[in-house]
Design a protein around this motif. Structure first.
Motif, PDB file in Angstrom:
ATOM      1  N   ALA A  15      53.206  22.159  22.197  1.00 22.55           N
ATOM      2  CA  ALA A  15      51.883  21.799  22.707  1.00 22.55           C
ATOM      3  C   ALA A  15      51.283  22.956  23.499  1.00 22.55           C
ATOM      4  CB  ALA A  15      51.976  20.548  23.569  1.00 22.55           C
ATOM      5  N   ILE A  16      52.121  23.636  24.276  1.00 25.17           N
ATOM      6  CA  ILE A  16      51.644  24.792  25.032  1.00 25.17           C
ATOM      7  C   ILE A  16      51.246  25.925  24.080  1.00 25.17           C
ATOM      8  CG2 ILE A  16      52.340  26.604  26.657  1.00 25.17           C
ATOM      9  CD1 ILE A  16      54.121  24.427  27.995  1.00 25.17           C
ATOM     10  N   VAL A  17      52.082  26.186  23.092  1.00 24.24           N
ATOM     11  CA  VAL A  17      51.785  27.243  22.115  1.00 24.24           C
ATOM     12  C   VAL A  17      50.508  26.909  21.355  1.00 24.24           C
ATOM     13  CG1 VAL A  17      52.594  28.317  19.973  1.00 24.24           C
ATOM     14  CG2 VAL A  17      54.170  27.986  21.869  1.00 24.24           C
ATOM     15  N   PHE A  18      50.342  25.661  20.963  1.00 24.29           N
ATOM     16  CA  PHE A  18      49.138  25.250  20.242  1.00 24.29           C
ATOM     17  C   PHE A  18      47.896  25.460  21.099  1.00 24.29           C
ATOM     18  CE2 PHE A  18      46.064  21.834  19.258  1.00 24.29           C
ATOM     19  CZ  PHE A  18      45.684  22.270  18.005  1.00 24.29           C
ATOM     20  N   THR A  19      47.965  25.080  22.361  1.00 24.11           N
ATOM     21  CA  THR A  19      46.821  25.242  23.260  1.00 24.11           C
ATOM     22  C   THR A  19      46.450  26.714  23.410  1.00 24.11           C
ATOM     23  OG1 THR A  19      47.510  23.259  24.452  1.00 24.11           O
ATOM     24  CG2 THR A  19      45.956  24.720  25.563  1.00 24.11           C
ATOM     25  N   VAL A  20      47.459  27.552  23.566  1.00 23.99           N
ATOM     26  CA  VAL A  20      47.196  28.991  23.704  1.00 23.99           C
ATOM     27  C   VAL A  20      46.585  29.553  22.424  1.00 23.99           C
ATOM     28  CG1 VAL A  20      48.322  31.245  23.972  1.00 23.99           C
ATOM     29  CG2 VAL A  20      48.920  29.351  25.484  1.00 23.99           C
ATOM     30  N   THR A  21      47.090  29.148  21.273  1.00 23.99           N
ATOM     31  CA  THR A  21      46.537  29.668  20.018  1.00 23.99           C
ATOM     32  C   THR A  21      45.097  29.202  19.802  1.00 23.99           C
ATOM     33  OG1 THR A  21      47.521  27.855  18.738  1.00 23.99           O
ATOM     34  CG2 THR A  21      48.757  29.929  18.860  1.00 23.99           C
ATOM     35  N   VAL A  22      44.774  28.004  20.225  1.00 25.20           N
ATOM     36  CA  VAL A  22      43.390  27.529  20.103  1.00 25.20           C
ATOM     37  C   VAL A  22      42.477  28.343  21.012  1.00 25.20           C
ATOM     38  CG1 VAL A  22      41.851  25.573  20.578  1.00 25.20           C
ATOM     39  CG2 VAL A  22      43.964  25.212  19.324  1.00 25.20           C
ATOM     40  N   ILE A  23      42.914  28.617  22.222  1.00 28.84           N
ATOM     41  CA  ILE A  23      42.104  29.431  23.141  1.00 28.84           C
ATOM     42  C   ILE A  23      41.913  30.839  22.582  1.00 28.84           C
ATOM     43  CG2 ILE A  23      42.097  30.514  25.421  1.00 28.84           C
ATOM     44  CD1 ILE A  23      43.515  27.933  26.439  1.00 28.84           C
ATOM     45  N   VAL A  24      42.983  31.431  22.072  1.00 24.99           N
ATOM     46  CA  VAL A  24      42.889  32.770  21.476  1.00 24.99           C
ATOM     47  C   VAL A  24      41.943  32.748  20.277  1.00 24.99           C
ATOM     48  CG1 VAL A  24      44.213  34.506  20.194  1.00 24.99           C
ATOM     49  CG2 VAL A  24      45.113  33.559  22.319  1.00 24.99           C
ATOM     50  N   THR A  25      41.984  31.690  19.495  1.00 23.40           N
ATOM     51  CA  THR A  25      41.101  31.580  18.337  1.00 23.40           C
ATOM     52  C   THR A  25      39.639  31.510  18.768  1.00 23.40           C
ATOM     53  OG1 THR A  25      42.817  30.463  17.084  1.00 23.40           O
ATOM     54  CG2 THR A  25      40.567  30.197  16.305  1.00 23.40           C
ATOM     55  N   PHE A  26      39.345  30.725  19.799  1.00 17.60           N
ATOM     56  CA  PHE A  26      37.971  30.648  20.284  1.00 17.60           C
ATOM     57  C   PHE A  26      37.488  32.010  20.776  1.00 17.60           C
ATOM     58  CE2 PHE A  26      38.440  25.964  20.706  1.00 17.60           C
ATOM     59  CZ  PHE A  26      37.295  25.619  20.004  1.00 17.60           C
ATOM     60  N   VAL A  27      38.336  32.716  21.491  1.00 20.74           N
ATOM     61  CA  VAL A  27      37.963  34.044  21.994  1.00 20.74           C
ATOM     62  C   VAL A  27      37.764  35.010  20.832  1.00 20.74           C
ATOM     63  CG1 VAL A  27      38.789  36.028  23.325  1.00 20.74           C
ATOM     64  CG2 VAL A  27      39.038  33.714  24.240  1.00 20.74           C
ATOM     65  N   ALA A  28      38.640  34.969  19.853  1.00 24.19           N
ATOM     66  CA  ALA A  28      38.549  35.890  18.722  1.00 24.19           C
ATOM     67  C   ALA A  28      37.314  35.606  17.870  1.00 24.19           C
ATOM     68  CB  ALA A  28      39.808  35.791  17.867  1.00 24.19           C
ATOM     69  N   LEU A  29      36.974  34.343  17.699  1.00 29.10           N
ATOM     70  CA  LEU A  29      35.808  34.006  16.882  1.00 29.10           C
ATOM     71  C   LEU A  29      34.500  34.212  17.630  1.00 29.10           C
ATOM     72  CD1 LEU A  29      37.092  30.841  14.997  1.00 29.10           C
ATOM     73  CD2 LEU A  29      36.890  33.177  14.148  1.00 29.10           C
ATOM     74  N   ALA A  30      34.552  34.380  18.928  1.00 30.28           N
ATOM     75  CA  ALA A  30      33.335  34.625  19.708  1.00 30.28           C
ATOM     76  C   ALA A  30      32.939  36.104  19.697  1.00 30.28           C
ATOM     77  CB  ALA A  30      33.546  34.156  21.145  1.00 30.28           C
ATOM     78  N   GLN A  31      33.775  36.950  19.125  1.00 33.50           N
ATOM     79  CA  GLN A  31      33.466  38.379  19.050  1.00 33.50           C
ATOM     80  C   GLN A  31      32.300  38.606  18.088  1.00 33.50           C
ATOM     81  OE1 GLN A  31      35.089  40.442  21.144  1.00 33.50           O
ATOM     82  NE2 GLN A  31      36.167  38.608  21.834  1.00 33.50           N
ATOM     83  N   GLU A  32      31.722  39.792  18.156  1.00 30.75           N
ATOM     84  CA  GLU A  32      30.587  40.110  17.290  1.00 30.75           C
ATOM     85  C   GLU A  32      30.956  40.064  15.813  1.00 30.75           C
ATOM     86  OE1 GLU A  32      28.477  43.624  18.291  1.00 30.75           O
ATOM     87  OE2 GLU A  32      28.382  43.113  20.403  1.00 30.75           O
ATOM     88  N   GLU A  33      32.093  40.643  15.477  1.00 30.02           N
ATOM     89  CA  GLU A  33      32.572  40.581  14.094  1.00 30.02           C
ATOM     90  C   GLU A  33      33.890  39.828  14.090  1.00 30.02           C
ATOM     91  OE1 GLU A  33      32.672  44.157  11.843  1.00 30.02           O
ATOM     92  OE2 GLU A  33      30.922  44.968  12.864  1.00 30.02           O
ATOM     93  N   PRO A  34      33.840  38.500  13.982  1.00 33.73           N
ATOM     94  CA  PRO A  34      35.088  37.716  14.082  1.00 33.73           C
ATOM     95  C   PRO A  34      35.980  37.907  12.858  1.00 33.73           C
ATOM     96  CG  PRO A  34      33.255  36.296  13.520  1.00 33.73           C
ATOM     97  CD  PRO A  34      32.674  37.658  13.767  1.00 33.73           C
ATOM     98  N   VAL A  35      37.254  37.857  13.114  1.00 34.12           N
ATOM     99  CA  VAL A  35      38.238  37.908  12.042  1.00 34.12           C
ATOM    100  C   VAL A  35      38.500  36.463  11.632  1.00 34.12           C
ATOM    101  CG1 VAL A  35      40.545  38.673  11.412  1.00 34.12           C
ATOM    102  CG2 VAL A  35      39.237  39.940  13.121  1.00 34.12           C
ATOM    103  N   VAL A  36      38.164  36.133  10.403  1.00 33.20           N
ATOM    104  CA  VAL A  36      38.193  34.730   9.969  1.00 33.20           C
ATOM    105  C   VAL A  36      39.608  34.177   9.879  1.00 33.20           C
ATOM    106  CG1 VAL A  36      37.489  33.149   8.139  1.00 33.20           C
ATOM    107  CG2 VAL A  36      36.024  35.067   8.745  1.00 33.20           C
ATOM    108  N   TRP A  37      40.589  35.008   9.506  1.00 33.48           N
ATOM    109  CA  TRP A  37      41.952  34.488   9.324  1.00 33.48           C
ATOM    110  C   TRP A  37      42.551  34.003  10.639  1.00 33.48           C
ATOM    111  CZ3 TRP A  37      45.887  36.666  12.034  1.00 33.48           C
ATOM    112  CH2 TRP A  37      45.701  37.939  12.526  1.00 33.48           C
ATOM    113  N   VAL A  38      41.984  34.410  11.769  1.00 32.55           N
ATOM    114  CA  VAL A  38      42.502  33.973  13.065  1.00 32.55           C
ATOM    115  C   VAL A  38      42.331  32.461  13.225  1.00 32.55           C
ATOM    116  CG1 VAL A  38      42.186  34.215  15.566  1.00 32.55           C
ATOM    117  CG2 VAL A  38      42.078  36.211  14.093  1.00 32.55           C
ATOM    118  N   SER A  39      41.355  31.902  12.538  1.00 28.06           N
ATOM    119  CA  SER A  39      41.134  30.458  12.664  1.00 28.06           C
ATOM    120  C   SER A  39      42.276  29.641  12.063  1.00 28.06           C
ATOM    121  CB  SER A  39      39.815  30.063  12.000  1.00 28.06           C
ATOM    122  OG  SER A  39      39.845  30.373  10.622  1.00 28.06           O
ATOM    123  N   TYR A  40      43.134  30.270  11.269  1.00 26.17           N
ATOM    124  CA  TYR A  40      44.276  29.566  10.675  1.00 26.17           C
ATOM    125  C   TYR A  40      45.535  29.639  11.536  1.00 26.17           C
ATOM    126  CZ  TYR A  40      41.390  29.520   6.515  1.00 26.17           C
ATOM    127  OH  TYR A  40      40.361  29.314   5.639  1.00 26.17           O
TER     128      TYR A  40
END
Length: 75
Positions: A15-40
């Motif tokens: 659950a902790i790992v999942f929460t961290v990965t979701v936060i990292v995904t939100f940060v990564a997708l908020a970049q100007e050129e998001p890397v789409v594979w991070v959403s997986y």
């Protein structure tokens, strides 16, 4: 360590790992050129959480079934 306690502890850490990965995904997708594979990335801990959660969900029912079967066998 008891098997059920081990699964419960793994479930908590997942659950902790999942929460961290979701936060990292939100940060990564908020970049100007998001890397789409991070959403997986959160999918792996999510599936592991699903299986450990289903195991923990069935535990009380399995205990009832075992107790009921044991009392029927004693009759």
């Amino acid at each position: 360590m008891n098997w059920n306690k081990l699964v419960r502890q793994i479930h908590r850490w997942l659950a902790i790992v999942f929460t961290v990965t979701v936060i990292v995904t939100f940060v990564a997708l908020a970049q100007e050129e998001p890397v789409v594979w991070v959403s997986y990335v959160p999918l792996l801990p999510l599936f592991l959480l699903l299986f450990s959660g289903l195991y923990l969900f069935v535990l009380p029912y399995a205990a009832k079934w075992r107790t009921a079967r044991r009392t029927r066998a004693e009759r």
